[in-house]
Design an enzyme around this catalytic site. Structure first.
Site, PDB file in Angstrom:
ATOM      1  N   TYR A  49      43.815  46.407  42.499  1.00  0.00           N
ATOM      2  CA  TYR A  49      44.337  45.445  41.525  1.00  0.00           C
ATOM      3  C   TYR A  49      43.236  44.810  40.672  1.00  0.00           C
ATOM      4  O   TYR A  49      43.530  44.218  39.647  1.00  0.00           O
ATOM      5  CB  TYR A  49      45.154  44.339  42.217  1.00  0.00           C
ATOM      6  CG  TYR A  49      44.573  43.869  43.523  1.00  0.00           C
ATOM      7  CD1 TYR A  49      43.495  43.000  43.560  1.00  0.00           C
ATOM      8  CD2 TYR A  49      45.092  44.326  44.729  1.00  0.00           C
ATOM      9  CE1 TYR A  49      42.943  42.595  44.755  1.00  0.00           C
ATOM     10  CE2 TYR A  49      44.540  43.922  45.936  1.00  0.00           C
ATOM     11  CZ  TYR A  49      43.468  43.056  45.943  1.00  0.00           C
ATOM     12  OH  TYR A  49      42.928  42.656  47.130  1.00  0.00           O
ATOM     13  N   GLY A  52      42.778  45.243  36.701  1.00  0.00           N
ATOM     14  CA  GLY A  52      43.729  44.549  35.837  1.00  0.00           C
ATOM     15  C   GLY A  52      43.857  43.063  36.120  1.00  0.00           C
ATOM     16  O   GLY A  52      44.565  42.354  35.417  1.00  0.00           O
ATOM     17  N   HIS A  53      43.171  42.545  37.168  1.00  0.00           N
ATOM     18  CA  HIS A  53      43.353  41.145  37.588  1.00  0.00           C
ATOM     19  C   HIS A  53      42.042  40.541  38.066  1.00  0.00           C
ATOM     20  O   HIS A  53      41.894  40.297  39.266  1.00  0.00           O
ATOM     21  CB  HIS A  53      44.392  41.074  38.705  1.00  0.00           C
ATOM     22  CG  HIS A  53      45.007  39.729  38.889  1.00  0.00           C
ATOM     23  ND1 HIS A  53      44.511  38.782  39.760  1.00  0.00           N
ATOM     24  CD2 HIS A  53      46.089  39.155  38.325  1.00  0.00           C
ATOM     25  CE1 HIS A  53      45.280  37.702  39.741  1.00  0.00           C
ATOM     26  NE2 HIS A  53      46.239  37.912  38.886  1.00  0.00           N
ATOM     27  N   PHE A  54      41.130  40.269  37.397  1.00  0.00           N
ATOM     28  CA  PHE A  54      40.913  40.439  35.962  1.00  0.00           C
ATOM     29  C   PHE A  54      39.583  41.165  35.811  1.00  0.00           C
ATOM     30  O   PHE A  54      38.669  40.893  36.574  1.00  0.00           O
ATOM     31  CB  PHE A  54      40.880  39.076  35.270  1.00  0.00           C
ATOM     32  CG  PHE A  54      42.140  38.268  35.505  1.00  0.00           C
ATOM     33  CD1 PHE A  54      43.287  38.541  34.773  1.00  0.00           C
ATOM     34  CD2 PHE A  54      42.183  37.283  36.475  1.00  0.00           C
ATOM     35  CE1 PHE A  54      44.448  37.796  34.983  1.00  0.00           C
ATOM     36  CE2 PHE A  54      43.348  36.545  36.696  1.00  0.00           C
ATOM     37  CZ  PHE A  54      44.485  36.804  35.948  1.00  0.00           C
ATOM     38  N   VAL A  59      39.948  38.352  40.516  1.00  0.00           N
ATOM     39  CA  VAL A  59      40.573  37.417  41.452  1.00  0.00           C
ATOM     40  C   VAL A  59      41.693  38.156  42.170  1.00  0.00           C
ATOM     41  O   VAL A  59      42.521  38.809  41.526  1.00  0.00           O
ATOM     42  CB  VAL A  59      41.148  36.186  40.706  1.00  0.00           C
ATOM     43  CG1 VAL A  59      41.903  35.277  41.665  1.00  0.00           C
ATOM     44  CG2 VAL A  59      40.048  35.411  39.999  1.00  0.00           C
TER      45      VAL A  59
END
Length: 154
Positions: A49, A52-54, A59
């Site tokens: 993840y 895309g986060h971030f 995070v």
């Protein structure tokens, strides 16, 4: 698993149906049947993840932290009731009082302390607190139940 309350990765794999990229607990310690457990998740920069986060300031999504806490509770249930993933599954039922206090980032170790607050048959209620470097990072009250599933036809 030895008798010292530790659950290694191999036992986690036998007791939880989750697999990469959704298995969010590496091992556990302080297991006391029907009472409590501490799940451990080592957060790495390779988590799926993070791109895309971030990308610039990674995070761990809060929902993934809660899922890690829920998987810790499921591990406590599985070992307390001595069930494996064959024909049984532990389902998340509810969540209340969620609070996020500190973000989880690559390099952090989540220590998820989960305590049974109530048990009635195959339903467990829990209080979970996640710590990073000894500081409270998140907390929630949640419940789960064990259900029997039909085995797939070969």
């Amino acid at each position: 698993m030895s008798d010292d309350g530790r659950i290694d990765y191999a036992e986690v794999m036998r007791r939880l149906p989750h697999r990469y990229p959704f298995l969010l607990i590496d091992k556990a310690e302080d297991f006391v049947a029907n009472t409590s457990i501490t799940g451990i998740k080592n957060v790495t920069h390779n988590e799926p993840y993070f791109p895309g986060h971030f990308p610039i300031d990674p995070v761990m999504p809060g929902v993934m932290i809660i899922e890690a806490m829920a998987q810790t509770g499921a591990l406590l249930m599985s070992k307390s009731m001595d069930v494996t993933v064959e024909g049984k599954v532990i389902m998340f039922m509810s969540i209340d009082g969620v609070r996020f206090r500190k973000p989880a980032r690559p390099g952090d170790q989540l220590r998820m302390q989960v305590v049974v607050t109530k048990r009635r048959g195959d339903i467990f209620k829990f209080r979970g607190e996640t710590f990073i470097d000894g500081k409270l990072a998140s907390e929630a009250d949640f419940a789960a139940m064990m259900v029997t599933v039909d085995k797939p036809v070969a």
